[in-house]
Design a protein around this motif. Structure first.
Motif, PDB file in Angstrom:
ATOM      1  N   TYR A   1       0.832  -1.200   0.000  1.00  0.00           N
ATOM      2  CA  TYR A   1       0.000   0.000   0.000  1.00  0.00           C
ATOM      3  C   TYR A   1       0.872   1.257   0.000  1.00  0.00           C
ATOM      4  O   TYR A   1       0.596   2.227  -0.714  1.00  0.00           O
ATOM      5  CB  TYR A   1      -0.911   0.002   1.224  1.00  0.00           C
ATOM      6  CG  TYR A   1      -1.762   1.251   1.350  1.00  0.00           C
ATOM      7  CD1 TYR A   1      -2.943   1.388   0.632  1.00  0.00           C
ATOM      8  CD2 TYR A   1      -1.377   2.306   2.179  1.00  0.00           C
ATOM      9  CE1 TYR A   1      -3.726   2.540   0.736  1.00  0.00           C
ATOM     10  CE2 TYR A   1      -2.144   3.455   2.288  1.00  0.00           C
ATOM     11  CZ  TYR A   1      -3.316   3.564   1.568  1.00  0.00           C
ATOM     12  OH  TYR A   1      -4.066   4.694   1.670  1.00  0.00           O
TER      13      TYR A   1
ATOM     14  N   ASP B   1       3.965   1.599  -1.141  1.00  0.00           N
ATOM     15  CA  ASP B   1       4.784   1.764  -2.348  1.00  0.00           C
ATOM     16  C   ASP B   1       3.976   2.169  -3.574  1.00  0.00           C
ATOM     17  O   ASP B   1       4.534   2.699  -4.533  1.00  0.00           O
ATOM     18  CB  ASP B   1       5.529   0.463  -2.652  1.00  0.00           C
ATOM     19  CG  ASP B   1       6.613   0.170  -1.615  1.00  0.00           C
ATOM     20  OD1 ASP B   1       7.019   1.123  -0.924  1.00  0.00           O
ATOM     21  OD2 ASP B   1       7.025  -0.997  -1.494  1.00  0.00           O
ATOM     22  N   LEU B   2       2.675   1.899  -3.573  1.00  0.00           N
ATOM     23  CA  LEU B   2       1.855   2.269  -4.727  1.00  0.00           C
ATOM     24  C   LEU B   2       1.643   3.782  -4.798  1.00  0.00           C
ATOM     25  O   LEU B   2       1.648   4.468  -3.785  1.00  0.00           O
ATOM     26  CB  LEU B   2       0.493   1.574  -4.647  1.00  0.00           C
ATOM     27  CG  LEU B   2       0.451   0.079  -4.972  1.00  0.00           C
ATOM     28  CD1 LEU B   2      -0.939  -0.478  -4.705  1.00  0.00           C
ATOM     29  CD2 LEU B   2       0.844  -0.173  -6.420  1.00  0.00           C
ATOM     30  N   GLU B   3       1.462   4.269  -6.012  1.00  0.00           N
ATOM     31  CA  GLU B   3       1.088   5.666  -6.171  1.00  0.00           C
ATOM     32  C   GLU B   3      -0.275   5.906  -5.511  1.00  0.00           C
ATOM     33  O   GLU B   3      -1.076   4.981  -5.356  1.00  0.00           O
ATOM     34  CB  GLU B   3       1.022   6.047  -7.653  1.00  0.00           C
ATOM     35  CG  GLU B   3       2.349   5.954  -8.386  1.00  0.00           C
ATOM     36  CD  GLU B   3       3.336   7.021  -7.923  1.00  0.00           C
ATOM     37  OE1 GLU B   3       2.860   8.048  -7.384  1.00  0.00           O
ATOM     38  OE2 GLU B   3       4.545   6.826  -8.097  1.00  0.00           O
ATOM     39  N   GLU B   4      -0.542   7.143  -5.124  1.00  0.00           N
ATOM     40  CA  GLU B   4      -1.752   7.446  -4.366  1.00  0.00           C
ATOM     41  C   GLU B   4      -3.014   7.000  -5.104  1.00  0.00           C
ATOM     42  O   GLU B   4      -3.924   6.410  -4.498  1.00  0.00           O
ATOM     43  CB  GLU B   4      -1.819   8.957  -4.085  1.00  0.00           C
ATOM     44  CG  GLU B   4      -3.005   9.363  -3.217  1.00  0.00           C
ATOM     45  CD  GLU B   4      -2.969  10.840  -2.864  1.00  0.00           C
ATOM     46  OE1 GLU B   4      -3.970  11.325  -2.288  1.00  0.00           O
ATOM     47  OE2 GLU B   4      -1.955  11.504  -3.158  1.00  0.00           O
ATOM     48  N   GLU B   5      -3.070   7.227  -6.405  1.00  0.00           N
ATOM     49  CA  GLU B   5      -4.253   6.850  -7.169  1.00  0.00           C
ATOM     50  C   GLU B   5      -4.418   5.344  -7.229  1.00  0.00           C
ATOM     51  O   GLU B   5      -5.530   4.815  -7.088  1.00  0.00           O
ATOM     52  CB  GLU B   5      -4.153   7.428  -8.590  1.00  0.00           C
ATOM     53  CG  GLU B   5      -5.364   7.160  -9.450  1.00  0.00           C
ATOM     54  CD  GLU B   5      -5.253   7.806 -10.818  1.00  0.00           C
ATOM     55  OE1 GLU B   5      -6.075   7.492 -11.694  1.00  0.00           O
ATOM     56  OE2 GLU B   5      -4.333   8.639 -11.009  1.00  0.00           O
ATOM     57  N   ALA B   6      -3.301   4.629  -7.430  1.00  0.00           N
ATOM     58  CA  ALA B   6      -3.363   3.170  -7.494  1.00  0.00           C
ATOM     59  C   ALA B   6      -3.692   2.568  -6.137  1.00  0.00           C
ATOM     60  O   ALA B   6      -4.424   1.580  -6.039  1.00  0.00           O
ATOM     61  CB  ALA B   6      -2.036   2.611  -8.012  1.00  0.00           C
ATOM     62  N   ALA B   7      -3.140   3.163  -5.075  1.00  0.00           N
ATOM     63  CA  ALA B   7      -3.394   2.656  -3.727  1.00  0.00           C
ATOM     64  C   ALA B   7      -4.853   2.816  -3.327  1.00  0.00           C
ATOM     65  O   ALA B   7      -5.356   2.086  -2.472  1.00  0.00           O
ATOM     66  CB  ALA B   7      -2.498   3.369  -2.723  1.00  0.00           C
TER      67      ALA B   7
ATOM     68  N   GLN C   1      -6.433  -2.976  -7.641  1.00  0.00           N
ATOM     69  CA  GLN C   1      -4.998  -2.822  -7.851  1.00  0.00           C
ATOM     70  C   GLN C   1      -4.220  -3.104  -6.571  1.00  0.00           C
ATOM     71  O   GLN C   1      -3.169  -3.746  -6.594  1.00  0.00           O
ATOM     72  CB  GLN C   1      -4.679  -1.409  -8.344  1.00  0.00           C
ATOM     73  CG  GLN C   1      -5.108  -1.124  -9.772  1.00  0.00           C
ATOM     74  CD  GLN C   1      -4.502   0.163 -10.301  1.00  0.00           C
ATOM     75  OE1 GLN C   1      -3.291   0.359 -10.237  1.00  0.00           O
ATOM     76  NE2 GLN C   1      -5.336   1.044 -10.821  1.00  0.00           N
TER      77      GLN C   1
ATOM     78  N   GLU D   1      -1.464  -6.104  -6.016  1.00  0.00           N
ATOM     79  CA  GLU D   1      -0.101  -5.817  -5.573  1.00  0.00           C
ATOM     80  C   GLU D   1       0.229  -6.593  -4.297  1.00  0.00           C
ATOM     81  O   GLU D   1       1.339  -7.122  -4.156  1.00  0.00           O
ATOM     82  CB  GLU D   1       0.054  -4.321  -5.334  1.00  0.00           C
ATOM     83  CG  GLU D   1       1.452  -3.888  -4.895  1.00  0.00           C
ATOM     84  CD  GLU D   1       2.490  -4.088  -5.976  1.00  0.00           C
ATOM     85  OE1 GLU D   1       3.699  -4.120  -5.640  1.00  0.00           O
ATOM     86  OE2 GLU D   1       2.114  -4.216  -7.163  1.00  0.00           O
TER      87      GLU D   1
END
Length: 348
Positions: free
Chosen positions: A44, A46-52, A57, A61
């Motif tokens: 959570y 490491d993901l970009e804010e939008e992806a998280a 997604q 991950e």
């Protein structure tokens, strides 16, 4: 979440009440995030804010971080063993859950489930080395698995054949020549390192496929034997080490971040720092002939699938006023005179 939790079971235990209570799916990631632990929490973060914020997604991950793939699920299903000391009904449900997680009937069609079964059976019949190589790619369909098997076998054949060639029997570099004409009358471009390869029939019977690069039959542009060869890339002799190199020579022409001035044999030149190359490469013109070790060669597998053995040389190069001693692969032609690979000291 606790360290003892099964990540799949934990996420399922969250999804069911979230669905029952009709929580908006776009809020699921934000709701569960504070309760994650360990690798799931790192996923959570490491993901970009939008992806998280996208639960599917985030779940994908987390599963990848925990090593939960289709291959792993299949292995868990086949590793299941009956235990007479435990309740039979409970064990039956355990096996049902393992099969459900592997085949995912809630999201896969019957044809896709059959494909999963066939892929697993096919994988189990491969030799141990080949099975390990294919499993790392986690193929999800027939074509992906066959492509990985063919790449492995091709590399093994190329490496095996190259071992029988002595230092003086390595393929010679071909100079630029005028255009050649194929049997179909199509003009084929010759590069300065390879001659046009013979056109082969496609795997679907006949020459129904046309290459958009050269117009030849029997292959597609991605595998065209007449594409110009921008550089060779070294990854040693292990056929499992495919570099998947994207030639940075053309991508960073205007970016100085990946280039650095060096001095080799009293000659000043510009080196390319290339994360796609496992080994450091040097152009033949920068190395004294007496320093080239013809008896010590390295198999170089380039992005076009061909393997050539090149000699090595112990060199001394000044990088940012610091002397570095390293064994480099001597390649006759390079887009840069010196390519700094991942084995170079202080590369990162």
């Amino acid at each position: 979440m606790t360290p003892e939790d099964d990540v799949e079971s934990y996420l399922l235990a969250f999804e069911r009440p979230a669905t029952r209570e009709a929580w908006p799916p776009e809020q699921w990631a934000g709701i569960i995030a504070p309760f994650l632990l360990g690798e799931a929490q790192k996923a959570y973060f490491d993901l970009e804010e939008e992806a998280a914020a996208d639960y599917p997604q985030l779940k994908a991950e987390i599963m990848a971080r925990m090593g939960v793939t289709t291959t792993v699920r299949a292995q868990r299903f086949y590793k299941w063993r009956f235990n007479e000391r435990q309740a039979p009904r409970s064990q039956m449900f355990d096996l049902i859950h393992l099969a459900w997680k592997w085949l995912r009937p809630e999201s896969q069609s019957p044809a896709q489930m059959v494909e999963s079964l066939v892929l697993d059976r096919y994988l189990r019949e491969l030799s141990s080395g080949l099975r390990e190589w294919v499993s790392q790619g986690n193929p999800t369909n027939y074509d992906a698995m066959i492509a990985q098997v063919e790449r492995y076998l091709s590399a093994k054949d190329l490496e095996k054949s190259s071992r029988y060639l002595g230092p003086n029997q390595r393929p010679k570099v071909q100079r630029s020549e005028p255009e050649a004409t194929s049997r179909e009358g199509v003009h084929l471009r010759k590069t300065d390192s390879r001659t046009p390869l013979p056109l082969k029939n496609d795997h679907f019977g006949g020459n129904s496929i046309t290459c958009f690069e050269c117009g030849g039959k029997g292959h597609v542009r991605a595998r065209c034997p007449n594409l110009p060869e921008p550089m060779q890339c070294g990854l040693g002799e292990n056929p499992q080490n495919f570099c998947g190199l994207l030639c940075l020579a053309g991508l960073v022409e205007d970016l100085h971040t990946f280039r650095v001035p060096v001095q080799l044999n009293n000659q000043h030149t510009v080196a390319l720092v290339d994360s796609g190359s496992a080994l450091t490469l040097v152009a033949g013109g920068l190395v004294k002939p007496t320093h080239i070790q013809e008896h010590h060669t390295v198999g170089v597998l380039c992005i076009h699938g061909s393997t050539v053995r090149y000699p090595t040389a112990d060199i001394e190069v000044y990088v940012q006023d610091r002397l570095v001693k390293i064994s480099a692969v001597v390649v006759p032609r390079l887009p840069y005179s010196f390519v700094i690979g991942r084995n170079f000291p202080d590369f990162y």
